[in-house]
Design a protein around this motif. Structure first.
Motif, PDB file in Angstrom:
ATOM      1  N   GLU A 150      46.244  53.623  61.711  1.00  0.00           N
ATOM      2  CA  GLU A 150      45.532  53.283  62.948  1.00  0.00           C
ATOM      3  C   GLU A 150      44.819  51.938  62.823  1.00  0.00           C
ATOM      4  O   GLU A 150      44.827  51.134  63.746  1.00  0.00           O
ATOM      5  CB  GLU A 150      44.521  54.402  63.241  1.00  0.00           C
ATOM      6  N   LYS A 151      44.219  51.685  61.651  1.00  0.00           N
ATOM      7  CA  LYS A 151      43.310  50.537  61.575  1.00  0.00           C
ATOM      8  C   LYS A 151      43.791  49.376  60.710  1.00  0.00           C
ATOM      9  O   LYS A 151      43.282  48.267  60.843  1.00  0.00           O
ATOM     10  CB  LYS A 151      41.961  51.004  61.017  1.00  0.00           C
ATOM     11  N   SER A 152      44.702  49.626  59.805  1.00  0.00           N
ATOM     12  CA  SER A 152      45.062  48.577  58.850  1.00  0.00           C
ATOM     13  C   SER A 152      46.354  47.878  59.294  1.00  0.00           C
ATOM     14  O   SER A 152      46.894  48.155  60.367  1.00  0.00           O
ATOM     15  CB  SER A 152      45.230  49.216  57.467  1.00  0.00           C
ATOM     16  N   ASP A 153      46.840  46.949  58.496  1.00  0.00           N
ATOM     17  CA  ASP A 153      48.175  46.377  58.717  1.00  0.00           C
ATOM     18  C   ASP A 153      48.900  46.337  57.372  1.00  0.00           C
ATOM     19  O   ASP A 153      48.323  46.673  56.332  1.00  0.00           O
ATOM     20  CB  ASP A 153      48.091  44.992  59.391  1.00  0.00           C
ATOM     21  N   SER A 154      50.163  45.944  57.407  1.00  0.00           N
ATOM     22  CA  SER A 154      50.966  45.999  56.180  1.00  0.00           C
ATOM     23  C   SER A 154      50.388  45.133  55.067  1.00  0.00           C
ATOM     24  O   SER A 154      50.376  45.534  53.901  1.00  0.00           O
ATOM     25  CB  SER A 154      52.395  45.524  56.445  1.00  0.00           C
ATOM     26  N   PHE A 155      49.918  43.939  55.432  1.00  0.00           N
ATOM     27  CA  PHE A 155      49.366  43.048  54.397  1.00  0.00           C
ATOM     28  C   PHE A 155      48.166  43.711  53.724  1.00  0.00           C
ATOM     29  O   PHE A 155      48.043  43.723  52.500  1.00  0.00           O
ATOM     30  CB  PHE A 155      48.914  41.724  55.025  1.00  0.00           C
ATOM     31  N   GLU A 156      47.271  44.265  54.556  1.00  0.00           N
ATOM     32  CA  GLU A 156      46.035  44.834  54.009  1.00  0.00           C
ATOM     33  C   GLU A 156      46.312  46.098  53.196  1.00  0.00           C
ATOM     34  O   GLU A 156      45.760  46.278  52.099  1.00  0.00           O
ATOM     35  CB  GLU A 156      45.064  45.138  55.150  1.00  0.00           C
ATOM     36  N   SER A 157      47.168  46.974  53.731  1.00  0.00           N
ATOM     37  CA  SER A 157      47.457  48.216  53.001  1.00  0.00           C
ATOM     38  C   SER A 157      48.143  47.905  51.672  1.00  0.00           C
ATOM     39  O   SER A 157      47.914  48.590  50.668  1.00  0.00           O
ATOM     40  CB  SER A 157      48.347  49.142  53.839  1.00  0.00           C
ATOM     41  N   ALA A 158      48.982  46.873  51.672  1.00  0.00           N
ATOM     42  CA  ALA A 158      49.650  46.475  50.421  1.00  0.00           C
ATOM     43  C   ALA A 158      48.605  45.992  49.408  1.00  0.00           C
ATOM     44  O   ALA A 158      48.692  46.308  48.213  1.00  0.00           O
ATOM     45  CB  ALA A 158      50.678  45.383  50.700  1.00  0.00           C
ATOM     46  N   TYR A 159      47.624  45.246  49.882  1.00  0.00           N
ATOM     47  CA  TYR A 159      46.554  44.776  48.991  1.00  0.00           C
ATOM     48  C   TYR A 159      45.818  45.985  48.408  1.00  0.00           C
ATOM     49  O   TYR A 159      45.549  46.053  47.204  1.00  0.00           O
ATOM     50  CB  TYR A 159      45.573  43.885  49.782  1.00  0.00           C
ATOM     51  N   LEU A 160      45.512  46.940  49.278  1.00  0.00           N
ATOM     52  CA  LEU A 160      44.807  48.150  48.844  1.00  0.00           C
ATOM     53  C   LEU A 160      45.600  48.874  47.751  1.00  0.00           C
ATOM     54  O   LEU A 160      45.043  49.264  46.715  1.00  0.00           O
ATOM     55  CB  LEU A 160      44.616  49.076  50.057  1.00  0.00           C
ATOM     56  N   ILE A 161      46.890  49.032  47.977  1.00  0.00           N
ATOM     57  CA  ILE A 161      47.723  49.738  46.998  1.00  0.00           C
ATOM     58  C   ILE A 161      47.767  48.959  45.683  1.00  0.00           C
ATOM     59  O   ILE A 161      47.656  49.519  44.597  1.00  0.00           O
ATOM     60  CB  ILE A 161      49.136  49.970  47.580  1.00  0.00           C
ATOM     61  N   GLN A 162      47.860  47.653  45.804  1.00  0.00           N
ATOM     62  CA  GLN A 162      47.982  46.821  44.612  1.00  0.00           C
ATOM     63  C   GLN A 162      46.681  46.750  43.816  1.00  0.00           C
ATOM     64  O   GLN A 162      46.660  46.894  42.611  1.00  0.00           O
ATOM     65  CB  GLN A 162      48.423  45.410  45.031  1.00  0.00           C
ATOM     66  N   TYR A 163      45.551  46.547  44.526  1.00  0.00           N
ATOM     67  CA  TYR A 163      44.296  46.278  43.813  1.00  0.00           C
ATOM     68  C   TYR A 163      43.297  47.439  43.816  1.00  0.00           C
ATOM     69  O   TYR A 163      42.283  47.373  43.141  1.00  0.00           O
ATOM     70  CB  TYR A 163      43.612  45.030  44.407  1.00  0.00           C
ATOM     71  N   GLY A 164      43.540  48.448  44.631  1.00  0.00           N
ATOM     72  CA  GLY A 164      42.669  49.623  44.587  1.00  0.00           C
ATOM     73  C   GLY A 164      41.533  49.615  45.588  1.00  0.00           C
ATOM     74  O   GLY A 164      40.874  50.632  45.788  1.00  0.00           O
ATOM     75  N   GLU A 165      41.244  48.476  46.209  1.00  0.00           N
ATOM     76  CA  GLU A 165      40.158  48.394  47.192  1.00  0.00           C
ATOM     77  C   GLU A 165      40.660  47.649  48.421  1.00  0.00           C
ATOM     78  O   GLU A 165      41.555  46.804  48.310  1.00  0.00           O
ATOM     79  CB  GLU A 165      38.954  47.616  46.619  1.00  0.00           C
TER      80      GLU A 165
END
Ligand code: ACO
Length: 428
Positions: free
Chosen positions: A82-97
């Motif tokens: 709902e709130k994120s986008d692919s770039f941001e979610s990928a960052y989250l998965i990669q870096y944990g935050e």
């Protein structure tokens, strides 16, 4: 307080062993002390398909199969969609935050700068058979990209690893779109740094020969959601391949090509393509009961149903289903949707499926949305591989940072012939 140990009694020898319990698991190597005599190799666990074996600790993705829950780094998948986008979610998965604004901008800039392919790579693509399956082209091109990035094999260097993670995730949509355009005899379209991860992919797929493409923001958003949904899913077949290959310390391009190959199979990411074939074959709602009789008789499988971990509705299927109507409003109705909805309704009320806890998985509805977006059936598994690349790469990084990990090398129970002497061909 109760002891965190497990006592095992070997009834062959009457001997007892006490083994430690950690997070509801026991270390498999503890079983090795269980022997009938000193010369005995010791006991192993037997678990084809890793049905009940944890091979790693992980902090990336939680799948709670009994309750139909999926979270990346603790964030529920529905909130991210709902709130994120692919770039941001990928960052989250990669870096944990989740990234700060500055971190986000830098990450997106770094990715966009790495989305183009080397010029002579296009010649490599030209060598493919036009009608070859795009997933085969994607797998081969991921491995081939490694030959253009020889520093990828320097996996001890953490900064270098990040560089290649970015190159692979950034170029996955480019490789995918090239795989498609190669099959259509269309000229390649360069990545557009003005666009989102999903928007850029759609443009590289569908721009005309002059590079023009009118992006529909609603379809772009629907695809972005599909991308987020597919980014990671803990230790599935493809991810296990990534980790298993990566455990030999090969470069990430070779490991990711292997992971993509695992995803290709119809029991895994190839199921989305198989679902459309199945729905097309059923052809009409009136044929569903006869089809399900065949499934119950074990003649075929209900593709897009069942999951090793989910014994409840796959939350990804629920999110995709809830977006289907929106997409079909813009792109036109998909007649297969009526068959899929009715098939799901009937199957969920059948004893066969209830008893085995078989529910729709992510692949049951995704193909219909891809089809509505104009993506050909042969590209469906490639669509899965694009976002999954970031999950594979995060899992690969986690593996390399984990001091407990060793080269993946399972055991076997040998039941073959004992030693025998070679016979000359005339004597056989
Ligand atoms: N249709 C009919 N029966 C099924 C199905 C299905 N889709 N899935 C499982 N079953 C039955 C099996 O025949 C078995 O029945 P039995 O106990 O009478 O022998 C029982 O349910 C348990 O199935 P297993 O094969 O042991 O379950 P497993 O965890 O090994 O397999 C899998 C999971 C591969 C996903 C399986 O459910 C399947 O083949 N589904 C169809 C393909 C599919 O949709 N794959 C995509 C999964 S999601 C993903 O990978 C992205």
């Amino acid at each position: 307080m109760a002891k965190e140990t497990l006592t095992i009694k070997d009834n062959r020898t009457e001997q007892e062993y006490e083994v430690p319990i950690w997070e509801d698991t026991i270390p498999a190597m503890e079983l090795r002390q269980i022997k009938v005599n000193e010369g005995d190799f010791g006991m192993m666990s037997f678990d084809p398909g890793f049905k009940n074996t944890a091979t790693t600790e992980s902090t990336i993705t939680l799948v709670d199969g009994a309750n139909g829950i999926l979270r990346y780094r603790g964030y529920p998948i529905d909130q991210l969609c709902e709130k994120s986008d692919s770039f941001e979610s990928a960052y989250l998965i990669q870096y944990g935050e989740l990234p700060t604004k500055e971190e986000y901008d830098k990450w997106v800039g770094d990715l966009k700068a790495r989305a183009s392919l080397p010029e002579n790579f296009k010649a490599f693509f030209k060598a493919f058979e036009k009608d070859g399956h795009p997933m085969g082209k994607f797998i081969a091109s991921v491995a081939a990209l490694g030959t253009f990035n020889p520093t990828g094999s320097d996996i001890e260097n953490v900064a270098n690893r990040v560089e290649h993670v970015q190159r692979l995730f950034a170029s996955a949509p480019t490789l995918a779109a090239y795989s498609y355009r190669n099959s259509q005899d269309l000229p390649y379209v360069e990545p557009d740094p003005e666009l989102s991860y999903a928007g850029n992919f759609l443009k590289m797929m569908f721009a005309d020969k002059d590079g023009n493409y009118e992006l529909n923001p609603a379809l772009e958003e629907a695809l972005d959601i599909l991308f987020i949904l597919h980014m990671d899913h803990e230790q599935n077949c493809g991810t296990n391949a990534m980790r298993s290959i990566g455990s030999s310390h090969v470069d990430p391009y070779s490991a990711m090509a292997g992971a993509a190959a695992a995803l290709y199979g119809p029991l895994h990411g190839g199921a989305n393509e198989a679902v459309l074939r199945m729905l097309t074959k059923i052809g009409d709602v009136s044929n569903i009961p006869a089809f399900l009789e065949g499934v119950k008789a074990g003649k075929e499988k209900l593709m897009g149903f069942g999951h090793r971990v989910y014994k409840n509705y796959d939350p990804r299927a629920r999110i995709i289903k809830s977006h289907a109507d929106e997409v079909f409003k813009i792109a036109g109705a998909n007649p297969l949707l009526d068959i899929a909805l009715e098939l799901e309704k009937i199957a969920l009320n059948e004893d066969y499926f209830a008893k085995r806890k078989l529910y729709p998985n992510v692949d049951f509805y995704s193909g219909m949305i891809y089809q509505a977006l104009g993506i050909p059936r042969a590209m469906f598994t490639v669509m899965f591989a694009i976002p999954r690349s970031i999950g594979w790469l995060a899992q690969w990084q986690e593996l390399l940072n984990d001091p407990l990990q060793k080269i993946a090398r399972p055991r076997q129970v040998y039941l073959g012939e004992g030693e025998r002497s070679y016979k000359e061909i005339e004597q056989r």
